[in-house]
Motif scaffolding. Sequence first.
Motif, PDB file in Angstrom:
ATOM      1  N   SER A 276       0.834  -1.207   0.000  1.00  0.00           N
ATOM      2  CA  SER A 276       0.000   0.000   0.000  1.00  0.00           C
ATOM      3  C   SER A 276       0.867   1.254   0.000  1.00  0.00           C
ATOM      4  CB  SER A 276      -0.916  -0.001   1.228  1.00  0.00           C
ATOM      5  OG  SER A 276      -1.670   1.186   1.287  1.00  0.00           O
ATOM      6  N   ASN A 277       0.552   2.177  -0.906  1.00  0.00           N
ATOM      7  CA  ASN A 277       1.216   3.476  -1.055  1.00  0.00           C
ATOM      8  C   ASN A 277       2.658   3.369  -1.555  1.00  0.00           C
ATOM      9  OD1 ASN A 277       0.842   6.288  -0.934  1.00  0.00           O
ATOM     10  ND2 ASN A 277       2.127   6.424   0.890  1.00  0.00           N
ATOM     11  N   GLU A 278       3.113   2.161  -1.937  1.00  0.00           N
ATOM     12  CA  GLU A 278       4.450   2.041  -2.522  1.00  0.00           C
ATOM     13  C   GLU A 278       4.505   2.732  -3.880  1.00  0.00           C
ATOM     14  OE1 GLU A 278       7.683  -1.470  -3.697  1.00  0.00           O
ATOM     15  OE2 GLU A 278       5.909  -1.939  -2.488  1.00  0.00           O
ATOM     16  N   LEU A 279       3.391   2.671  -4.616  1.00  0.00           N
ATOM     17  CA  LEU A 279       3.282   3.372  -5.892  1.00  0.00           C
ATOM     18  C   LEU A 279       2.480   4.647  -5.665  1.00  0.00           C
ATOM     19  CD1 LEU A 279       3.667   3.495  -8.952  1.00  0.00           C
ATOM     20  CD2 LEU A 279       1.641   2.060  -9.209  1.00  0.00           C
ATOM     21  N   ASN A 280       3.112   5.794  -5.883  1.00  0.00           N
ATOM     22  CA  ASN A 280       2.469   7.079  -5.637  1.00  0.00           C
ATOM     23  C   ASN A 280       3.013   8.102  -6.632  1.00  0.00           C
ATOM     24  OD1 ASN A 280       4.947   8.334  -4.436  1.00  0.00           O
ATOM     25  ND2 ASN A 280       4.611   6.749  -2.863  1.00  0.00           N
ATOM     26  N   PRO A 281       2.516   9.339  -6.624  1.00  0.00           N
ATOM     27  CA  PRO A 281       2.999  10.328  -7.605  1.00  0.00           C
ATOM     28  C   PRO A 281       4.504  10.545  -7.584  1.00  0.00           C
ATOM     29  CG  PRO A 281       0.976  11.104  -6.588  1.00  0.00           C
ATOM     30  CD  PRO A 281       1.363   9.854  -5.844  1.00  0.00           C
ATOM     31  N   ASN A 282       5.127  10.365  -6.426  1.00  0.00           N
ATOM     32  CA  ASN A 282       6.571  10.577  -6.331  1.00  0.00           C
ATOM     33  C   ASN A 282       7.390   9.408  -6.887  1.00  0.00           C
ATOM     34  OD1 ASN A 282       6.332  13.117  -5.057  1.00  0.00           O
ATOM     35  ND2 ASN A 282       5.948  12.109  -3.091  1.00  0.00           N
ATOM     36  N   THR A 283       6.775   8.218  -6.967  1.00  0.00           N
ATOM     37  CA  THR A 283       7.520   7.034  -7.409  1.00  0.00           C
ATOM     38  C   THR A 283       7.045   6.502  -8.766  1.00  0.00           C
ATOM     39  OG1 THR A 283       5.993   5.509  -6.273  1.00  0.00           O
ATOM     40  CG2 THR A 283       7.891   6.342  -5.011  1.00  0.00           C
ATOM     41  N   ALA A 284       6.013   7.094  -9.323  1.00  0.00           N
ATOM     42  CA  ALA A 284       5.411   6.559 -10.559  1.00  0.00           C
ATOM     43  C   ALA A 284       6.432   6.408 -11.678  1.00  0.00           C
ATOM     44  CB  ALA A 284       4.260   7.456 -11.006  1.00  0.00           C
ATOM     45  N   LEU A 285       7.352   7.368 -11.804  1.00  0.00           N
ATOM     46  CA  LEU A 285       8.320   7.320 -12.904  1.00  0.00           C
ATOM     47  C   LEU A 285       9.342   6.197 -12.708  1.00  0.00           C
ATOM     48  CD1 LEU A 285       9.015  11.127 -13.499  1.00  0.00           C
ATOM     49  CD2 LEU A 285       7.428   9.612 -14.714  1.00  0.00           C
ATOM     50  N   LEU A 286       9.460   5.692 -11.478  1.00  0.00           N
ATOM     51  CA  LEU A 286      10.349   4.562 -11.241  1.00  0.00           C
ATOM     52  C   LEU A 286       9.733   3.253 -11.701  1.00  0.00           C
ATOM     53  CD1 LEU A 286      11.565   5.435  -7.618  1.00  0.00           C
ATOM     54  CD2 LEU A 286      12.747   5.881  -9.789  1.00  0.00           C
ATOM     55  N   TYR A 287       8.398   3.243 -11.818  1.00  0.00           N
ATOM     56  CA  TYR A 287       7.696   2.002 -12.140  1.00  0.00           C
ATOM     57  C   TYR A 287       7.238   1.921 -13.597  1.00  0.00           C
ATOM     58  CZ  TYR A 287       7.590   0.694  -7.228  1.00  0.00           C
ATOM     59  OH  TYR A 287       7.957   0.318  -5.963  1.00  0.00           O
ATOM     60  N   PHE A 288       6.964   3.052 -14.219  1.00  0.00           N
ATOM     61  CA  PHE A 288       6.370   3.038 -15.558  1.00  0.00           C
ATOM     62  C   PHE A 288       7.277   3.692 -16.596  1.00  0.00           C
ATOM     63  CE2 PHE A 288       2.556   2.983 -12.817  1.00  0.00           C
ATOM     64  CZ  PHE A 288       1.900   1.879 -13.357  1.00  0.00           C
ATOM     65  N   LYS A 289       7.086   3.305 -17.828  1.00  0.00           N
ATOM     66  CA  LYS A 289       7.696   3.966 -18.981  1.00  0.00           C
ATOM     67  C   LYS A 289       6.785   3.756 -20.182  1.00  0.00           C
ATOM     68  CE  LYS A 289      10.533   0.053 -20.544  1.00  0.00           C
ATOM     69  NZ  LYS A 289      11.906  -0.403 -20.909  1.00  0.00           N
ATOM     70  N   TRP A 290       7.067   4.497 -21.262  1.00  0.00           N
ATOM     71  CA  TRP A 290       6.329   4.351 -22.524  1.00  0.00           C
ATOM     72  C   TRP A 290       7.204   3.616 -23.534  1.00  0.00           C
ATOM     73  CZ3 TRP A 290       1.352   5.628 -22.302  1.00  0.00           C
ATOM     74  CH2 TRP A 290       0.939   6.641 -21.424  1.00  0.00           C
ATOM     75  N   VAL A 291       6.611   2.711 -24.293  1.00  0.00           N
ATOM     76  CA  VAL A 291       7.304   2.059 -25.411  1.00  0.00           C
ATOM     77  C   VAL A 291       6.382   2.096 -26.625  1.00  0.00           C
ATOM     78  CG1 VAL A 291       8.633   0.539 -23.890  1.00  0.00           C
ATOM     79  CG2 VAL A 291       6.439  -0.256 -24.832  1.00  0.00           C
ATOM     80  N   ASP A 292       6.955   1.883 -27.800  1.00  0.00           N
ATOM     81  CA  ASP A 292       6.159   1.892 -29.027  1.00  0.00           C
ATOM     82  C   ASP A 292       5.239   0.679 -29.084  1.00  0.00           C
ATOM     83  OD1 ASP A 292       7.385   4.210 -29.984  1.00  0.00           O
ATOM     84  OD2 ASP A 292       8.990   3.089 -30.976  1.00  0.00           O
ATOM     85  N   ALA A 293       4.013   0.899 -29.511  1.00  0.00           N
ATOM     86  CA  ALA A 293       3.126  -0.222 -29.830  1.00  0.00           C
ATOM     87  C   ALA A 293       3.765  -1.008 -30.966  1.00  0.00           C
ATOM     88  CB  ALA A 293       1.748   0.289 -30.231  1.00  0.00           C
ATOM     89  N   ASN A 294       3.660  -2.340 -30.932  1.00  0.00           N
ATOM     90  CA  ASN A 294       4.382  -3.177 -31.894  1.00  0.00           C
ATOM     91  C   ASN A 294       3.582  -4.431 -32.237  1.00  0.00           C
ATOM     92  OD1 ASN A 294       4.816  -4.989 -29.680  1.00  0.00           O
ATOM     93  ND2 ASN A 294       6.588  -3.774 -29.061  1.00  0.00           N
TER      94      ASN A 294
END
Length: 307
Positions: A276-294
């Motif tokens: 709980s609360n491990e993923l938050n606005p301050n850590t979101a960029l550590l967990y997610f990224k964008w890649v090209d649809a393929n």
Amino acid sequence: MDRTYKNFYRQFYLKTGGFLPTKPLNKNLFPGDYFQIKNGEIILLGNIYRNAIVARQDVDISGVIALNDSNWNFSDGISKPYSGRAHGHGAIDGQIEFSKQILAFANKGSFIFRAEDPESVKINNWNDIQQQLIIKLTQTLFSFRELYVVTESATAANTTLATAGEANAELELASDAESFGLVDIFGHQNTKTIQSKDIEYYHRETKRKPAYFKAKKLVVQDEKLSYFISDFIAKENNLSEWTDSFFDSNFHNDIDYNTQMIMQNAQGFYLDMLQSNELNPNTALLYFKWVDANLDDVEKLFGAYGN
């Protein structure tokens, strides 16, 4: 739309440099549209500009970009048993000459596609807005864990697609335009269908519909996935000790883990197992990224229902 069209979607991605047709084929997708893929269909959820997810001062959309015509005219499994001039009798003009062509489709899913004057419009400053989109779409405004954002939309002055529903399908065409001679008449406005056999889909679109797109998809950062998988396997390898002590039984506890299968499925359930609360606005960029649809996303468009 069944798997008959899967070959067309795969070839479209490869031939056009990463564009995909919408699904269904007549759907419109504009730059900034965001969607999910559910039961093999594109479910449009909104637009980052229309919904003011991106501030007005951060809007940067390109003008019209001309695309290479040769990349947008292709086929697979097509032969032309006959192509030439033929004669007929008109009620008013008497003897007439016309171009005639027979297209043969080798397999179910064989197709021919023609586009005239393809153009696109795209998001110019994706690199500048991608991080704020992660935070807003996964934390502050929404809580998406799976999402696609359209970054470029393409249109054409006209497009024509014919797809075979069975092997050995045929399409017989004719045109009375003199200028065609012996050239390919498929996709031209004066071309008429004489007869067809086992053709699943045959349509000529004359409007500039943004029915082709490139997109970015939201995925979990590689290092986070690797850590999760290692931790998961380590914990599960100790499962036998727990089951032996907790259950009064003689269960067989040996487990053979398929790391590749875990990798394929980890994207879906990893985030659900965070504290709980491990993923938050301050850590979101550590967990997610964008890649090209393929091509993996083509598989999702034609995957089993319920996924």
